[in-house]
Each structure stands twice: as structure tokens, then as C-alpha cells.
Design a protein around this motif. Structure first.
Motif, PDB file in Angstrom:
ATOM      1  N   SER A   1      11.011  16.492   1.571  1.00  0.00           N
ATOM      2  CA  SER A   1      11.087  17.193   0.284  1.00  0.00           C
ATOM      3  C   SER A   1      12.135  18.311   0.394  1.00  0.00           C
ATOM      4  CB  SER A   1       9.727  17.781  -0.083  1.00  0.00           C
ATOM      5  OG  SER A   1       9.790  18.493  -1.288  1.00  0.00           O
ATOM      6  N   PRO A   2      12.942  18.516  -0.667  1.00  0.00           N
ATOM      7  CA  PRO A   2      12.999  17.752  -1.914  1.00  0.00           C
ATOM      8  C   PRO A   2      13.765  16.442  -1.723  1.00  0.00           C
ATOM      9  CG  PRO A   2      14.576  19.558  -1.991  1.00  0.00           C
ATOM     10  CD  PRO A   2      13.823  19.701  -0.702  1.00  0.00           C
ATOM     11  N   TYR A   3      13.214  15.382  -2.261  1.00  0.00           N
ATOM     12  CA  TYR A   3      13.795  14.058  -2.100  1.00  0.00           C
ATOM     13  C   TYR A   3      13.261  13.196  -3.233  1.00  0.00           C
ATOM     14  CZ  TYR A   3      15.680  10.107   0.658  1.00  0.00           C
ATOM     15  OH  TYR A   3      16.409   9.039   1.116  1.00  0.00           O
ATOM     16  N   GLY A   4      14.070  12.990  -4.279  1.00  0.00           N
ATOM     17  CA  GLY A   4      13.614  12.184  -5.394  1.00  0.00           C
ATOM     18  C   GLY A   4      14.222  12.628  -6.705  1.00  0.00           C
ATOM     19  N   PRO A   5      13.582  12.272  -7.834  1.00  0.00           N
ATOM     20  CA  PRO A   5      14.135  12.578  -9.156  1.00  0.00           C
ATOM     21  C   PRO A   5      13.715  13.964  -9.643  1.00  0.00           C
ATOM     22  CG  PRO A   5      12.198  11.179  -9.370  1.00  0.00           C
ATOM     23  CD  PRO A   5      12.404  11.376  -7.901  1.00  0.00           C
ATOM     24  N   TYR A   6      14.672  14.666 -10.249  1.00  0.00           N
ATOM     25  CA  TYR A   6      14.404  15.998 -10.808  1.00  0.00           C
ATOM     26  C   TYR A   6      15.070  16.091 -12.176  1.00  0.00           C
ATOM     27  CZ  TYR A   6      12.904  16.819  -6.078  1.00  0.00           C
ATOM     28  OH  TYR A   6      12.240  16.706  -4.873  1.00  0.00           O
TER      29      TYR A   6
ATOM     30  N   SER B   1       0.819  -1.215   0.000  1.00  0.00           N
ATOM     31  CA  SER B   1       0.000   0.000   0.000  1.00  0.00           C
ATOM     32  C   SER B   1       0.851   1.263   0.000  1.00  0.00           C
ATOM     33  CB  SER B   1      -0.927   0.011   1.220  1.00  0.00           C
ATOM     34  OG  SER B   1      -0.228   0.347   2.405  1.00  0.00           O
ATOM     35  N   LEU B   2       2.128   1.132   0.390  1.00  0.00           N
ATOM     36  CA  LEU B   2       3.024   2.280   0.474  1.00  0.00           C
ATOM     37  C   LEU B   2       3.845   2.488  -0.794  1.00  0.00           C
ATOM     38  CD1 LEU B   2       4.550   1.410   3.960  1.00  0.00           C
ATOM     39  CD2 LEU B   2       2.760   3.105   3.533  1.00  0.00           C
ATOM     40  N   THR B   3       3.924   1.456  -1.623  1.00  0.00           N
ATOM     41  CA  THR B   3       4.880   1.421  -2.726  1.00  0.00           C
ATOM     42  C   THR B   3       4.170   1.603  -4.051  1.00  0.00           C
ATOM     43  OG1 THR B   3       6.108  -0.185  -1.398  1.00  0.00           O
ATOM     44  CG2 THR B   3       6.811   0.098  -3.683  1.00  0.00           C
ATOM     45  N   GLY B   4       4.807   2.305  -4.964  1.00  0.00           N
ATOM     46  CA  GLY B   4       4.215   2.537  -6.273  1.00  0.00           C
ATOM     47  C   GLY B   4       3.870   3.996  -6.477  1.00  0.00           C
ATOM     48  N   THR B   5       2.938   4.247  -7.372  1.00  0.00           N
ATOM     49  CA  THR B   5       2.521   5.610  -7.704  1.00  0.00           C
ATOM     50  C   THR B   5       1.158   5.889  -7.093  1.00  0.00           C
ATOM     51  OG1 THR B   5       1.397   4.903  -9.723  1.00  0.00           O
ATOM     52  CG2 THR B   5       3.749   5.385  -9.898  1.00  0.00           C
ATOM     53  N   PRO B   6       0.719   7.150  -7.101  1.00  0.00           N
ATOM     54  CA  PRO B   6      -0.616   7.442  -6.568  1.00  0.00           C
ATOM     55  C   PRO B   6      -1.715   6.627  -7.232  1.00  0.00           C
ATOM     56  CG  PRO B   6       0.614   9.472  -6.833  1.00  0.00           C
ATOM     57  CD  PRO B   6       1.466   8.386  -7.438  1.00  0.00           C
ATOM     58  N   GLY B   7      -1.516   6.262  -8.493  1.00  0.00           N
ATOM     59  CA  GLY B   7      -2.563   5.526  -9.201  1.00  0.00           C
ATOM     60  C   GLY B   7      -2.478   4.026  -9.085  1.00  0.00           C
ATOM     61  N   GLU B   8      -1.309   3.486  -8.687  1.00  0.00           N
ATOM     62  CA  GLU B   8      -1.164   2.028  -8.694  1.00  0.00           C
ATOM     63  C   GLU B   8      -0.163   1.572  -7.640  1.00  0.00           C
ATOM     64  OE1 GLU B   8      -0.325  -1.637 -11.844  1.00  0.00           O
ATOM     65  OE2 GLU B   8      -0.069   0.444 -12.475  1.00  0.00           O
TER      66      GLU B   8
ATOM     67  N   GLY C   1       5.827   7.214  -5.684  1.00  0.00           N
ATOM     68  CA  GLY C   1       6.745   6.776  -6.725  1.00  0.00           C
ATOM     69  C   GLY C   1       8.164   6.745  -6.191  1.00  0.00           C
ATOM     70  N   ALA C   2       9.081   7.450  -6.878  1.00  0.00           N
ATOM     71  CA  ALA C   2      10.471   7.485  -6.426  1.00  0.00           C
ATOM     72  C   ALA C   2      10.733   8.635  -5.466  1.00  0.00           C
ATOM     73  CB  ALA C   2      11.404   7.587  -7.632  1.00  0.00           C
ATOM     74  N   LYS C   3       9.694   9.367  -5.099  1.00  0.00           N
ATOM     75  CA  LYS C   3       9.856  10.443  -4.119  1.00  0.00           C
ATOM     76  C   LYS C   3       9.602   9.909  -2.710  1.00  0.00           C
ATOM     77  CE  LYS C   3       9.239  14.584  -6.848  1.00  0.00           C
ATOM     78  NZ  LYS C   3       8.647  15.943  -6.843  1.00  0.00           N
ATOM     79  N   HIS C   4       9.644  10.819  -1.738  1.00  0.00           N
ATOM     80  CA  HIS C   4       9.478  10.441  -0.336  1.00  0.00           C
ATOM     81  C   HIS C   4       8.161  11.014   0.178  1.00  0.00           C
ATOM     82  CE1 HIS C   4      10.328   9.776   3.900  1.00  0.00           C
ATOM     83  NE2 HIS C   4      11.426   9.119   3.563  1.00  0.00           N
ATOM     84  N   ALA C   5       7.460  10.215   0.971  1.00  0.00           N
ATOM     85  CA  ALA C   5       6.165  10.658   1.481  1.00  0.00           C
ATOM     86  C   ALA C   5       6.284  11.745   2.542  1.00  0.00           C
ATOM     87  CB  ALA C   5       5.403   9.464   2.063  1.00  0.00           C
TER      88      ALA C   5
END
Length: 375
Positions: free
Chosen positions: A224-229, A143-150, A217-221
Motif C-alpha cells: 500500500s498504496p497500490y491500486g485505484p485512487y 480464493s485470492l481473486t475478487g472482492t472481500p464479498g465475492e 479487488g484491484a488493490k494489493h493484499a
């Protein structure tokens, strides 16, 4: 001499969790005798055929071990198992729920017994079958892993690895306790408990914050900022851990000192709440710079960063090559290049014995025990 030389580990193991634990013990010098089913062996041997015709999982988990085939329900083979346990310092098992209890094994006072299961030795789930994906589901990790949609499972078997690591550390602590008391112990590790421990931050976040951590996704819940840019020619991953680093990022990398004091971004909580706006501003500032230039600026400013590598790129990682972290290991199908054990015992060469063929050591072990060969 490696730290665990002279320690005998007997393993009734299959799949990932227990083999992962015992391979760590073997890497540190323990003698690990792996008991496998006649004919088929550990079912992880057949997961795939990608490594010289052998399973990638099995090659990963089973170097530095000896393999003996036993039908543990057969009285003659059971005699061999009993003789091995009588000599063992450690017995590790992750068979189906209740399987070892039905065997009625006889243990001895100095023996350390590590039982690995999916959900523990009691409770309503005690007899429920458990595989890595299923425990990831039950522990909330999917439930924690993946994207907002999946939602998605983790890309590696984290439930198995978590249980294996706690079994490994449990054995080490039990060996230390035995040095003081002269007595062994029995302990249980449940995959659900182990992975639940690793999911501690989202548990507290949800229970006391009132909302589930969003799938990012690859960001942090929660950072921030933490992830791909995005940059001019690719993507750079950035990790900012505190307000000091945030100010350094704004001033030395982005050239936007004004953002550091902008009320929307002045604290981590504010930055998380306005992450979409922040991402747009960061990518706007990085749009005219190459990934190499951005990485150089980040390193100079002391800001953590990385590039996303494929597994092939990981295999050629310059840091691992510079530190000579690869070595050749034999397998029944030919040599493979293996990553050296993470525990680097200074001044002592790592143990890198081959991955065993099914039943490769059966005759030698039986002879050592003074018992007849397979019928």
C-alpha cells in the motif's frame, strides 16, 4: 534465420495449454504440425465465433502451424502418426489422462516429449479431468481473486497459460541439453504445479503469516498504496514499492510531506494495516486534480502509475503503436491484427504464417511422408 528453424514439433493438442506452448515454439521458427480429430478438430475451434466466424481462442493460439487430421485409433492413420514422431525433435501432448499411454507410441533416443496434464502423472488426482477454472480453484487462486464479498476467477486462463509457459521453457532447456548429450528427454508439466508456483507469495503469506491474504479487488493484499485512487475526473492506478517512493509521493504529488513520517504510514506494513485511512487521505488530496495532471505529477516524481484500459483501448495503445507491435496474420476467415511475439529477435523478422484451416496440410504432409492420402 530464426532460433528454432529446423526443429520439428509434433503436437497432439487441444484447448489452451499445449497450443500456447507450441505457438511460442512456432513463433521462434520451429515447424509445428498440429494433429486434429477428423471432422471436429481441436475443440477450441468452436468456443465462439467472434473472429470472422472463428474462435478467438483458436486464432490466438494457432498461427504458424500446419494442421493434419488423423484418427489416431485407426491403424492407417496411426501409421502416419508413428512416421511423424519418428522424424520429430519434440512431441507435445495434453490429451485426457492416460490417452497417450494407451496408444503405446514408439519414441526415439533424440525425441523430447512434453506431457501436459491437470494434476500430474500420479497421485490421487492423476485421472481427474482438469480445466482452467477448476485448477484455479484447486490452486487457491479463486480464493485470492475478487472482492472481500465475492471470489472470482482470473479474467484470462492463467492455469493454462502457466502450464504452457513451463512446457515451452522445458522444451527449450531440453533442446539445449540434447545439444550437449545427444539424447532427448521426457518431462511432465501439471497445471496445478505451474499455477501453484505463480501463487508463491500468497502461499508463504498464509502458511507463515497465519492468515489468508485478503481479497482486495484491484488493490494489493500486501502493498500500500497500490491500486485505484479517484481523482477529480476519474481514476488513476498508483503503485508504490518502497518507503523512498512513498516519501516522494507525499512530497511531490500529494503536497502532504507530513504523511511520510506519520506513524500510521511510515512503513509498508503500517500502510497496509491502515489502508482504508490512507486511501481516504490520498483521494482527498487528489480530488481537486484531473487524472492527466495526477499522472504527470506521478511521472515527474518517478512514481509508477497507469490508467485502466478496456481491451479496445489496449488495441489502440500508443506505446504499442509507436513501437509497431502489431501485424496482420491470415486466418481461414480473413486477416486479423495480431500482437507480435514478445521475444523480439533483433534483426530478424518475426514469423507470421496463417492460422490453418482444419486439415489444411493433411495431403501435403502425407505426401512428404510417402503415405497415401485420406481414404
Amino acid at each position: 534465420m530464426l532460433p528454432l528453424e529446423g526443429i520439428l514439433v509434433v503436437a497432439l493438442e487441444q484447448a489452451v495449454a499445449a497450443p500456447f506452448a507450441t505457438r511460442q515454439l512456432a513463433d521462434l521458427g520451429a515447424r509445428v504440425i498440429k494433429i486434429e480429430r477428423p471432422g471436429t478438430g481441436d475443440f477450441a475451434r468452436k468456443y465462439d465465433e467472434t473472429v470472422h466466424g472463428q474462435s478467438s481462442h483458436f486464432i490466438w493460439l494457432n498461427r504458424n502451424k500446419e494442421s493434419i487430421t488423423l484418427d489416431i485409433k485407426d491403424p492407417k492413420d496411426r501409421e502416419v502418426l508413428d512416421a511423424l514422431i519418428a522424424k520429430a525433435d519434440v512431441f507435445v501432448q495434453n490429451l485426457a489422462p492416460g490417452a497417450v499411454d494407451r496408444l503405446g507410441l514408439t519414441t526415439h533416443e533424440r525425441l523430447i516429449v512434453a506431457n501436459i496434464s491437470g494434476y500430474g502423472p500420479d497421485g490421487p488426482y492423476q485421472d481427474k479431468k482438469a480445466y482452467d477454472l477448476l485448477v484455479q480453484c484447486e490452486a487457491g487462486v479463486v480464493s485470492l481473486t475478487g472482492t472481500p464479498g465475492e471470489p472470482a476467477k482470473a479474467g484470462i486462463p492463467v492455469a493454462d497459460i502457466a502450464a504452457g509457459m513451463y512446457a515451452y521453457s522445458g522444451v527449450l532447456s531440453a533442446l539445449y541439453e540434447r545439444e550437449r548429450t545427444g539424447k532427448g528427454t521426457t518431462f511432465d508439466v501439471a497445471m496445478l504445479d505451474a499455477l501453484g508456483e505463480w501463487a508463491g507469495f500468497p502461499y508463504y503469506f498464509a502458511k507463515y503469516g497465519g492468515t489468508e491474504p485478503p481479497r482486495a479487488g484491484a488493490k494489493h493484499a500486501a502493498i500500500s498504496p497500490y491500486g485505484p485512487y479517484r481523482t477529480a475526473d476519474g481514476t488513476v492506478f498508483i503503485g508504490v514499492q518502497n518507503d523512498r517512493e512513498w516519501r516522494a509521493l507525499c512530497e511531490s504529488v500529494l503536497g502532504r510531506a507530513d504523511l511520510a513520517t506519520d506513524a500510521r504510514f511510515a512503513t509498508n506494513t503500517a500502510r497496509v494495516a491502515h489502508d482504508d485511512e490512507l486511501t481516504a487521505l490520498l483521494e482527498q488530496a487528489l480530488a481537486g486534480r484531473s487524472s492527466a495532471e495526477v499522472e504527470h505529477r506521478l511521472d515527474t516524481a518517478g512514481i509508477a502509475n497507469a490508467r485502466m484500459r478496456t481491451m479496445a483501448e489496449f488495441a489502440a495503445h500508443p506505446q504499442l503503436e509507436a513501437r509497431r507491435r502489431w501485424a496482420d496474420v491470415g486466418t481461414p476467415g480473413g486477416e486479423v491484427t495480431a500482437l507480435l511475439p514478445p521475444v523480439d529477435v533483433h534483426g530478424r523478422l518475426p514469423r507470421l504464417d496463417p492460422v490453418p484451416d482444419l486439415g489444411e496440410h493433411s495431403a501435403a504432409i502425407r505426401a512428404e511422408l510417402g503415405l497415401p492420402e485420406d481414404r
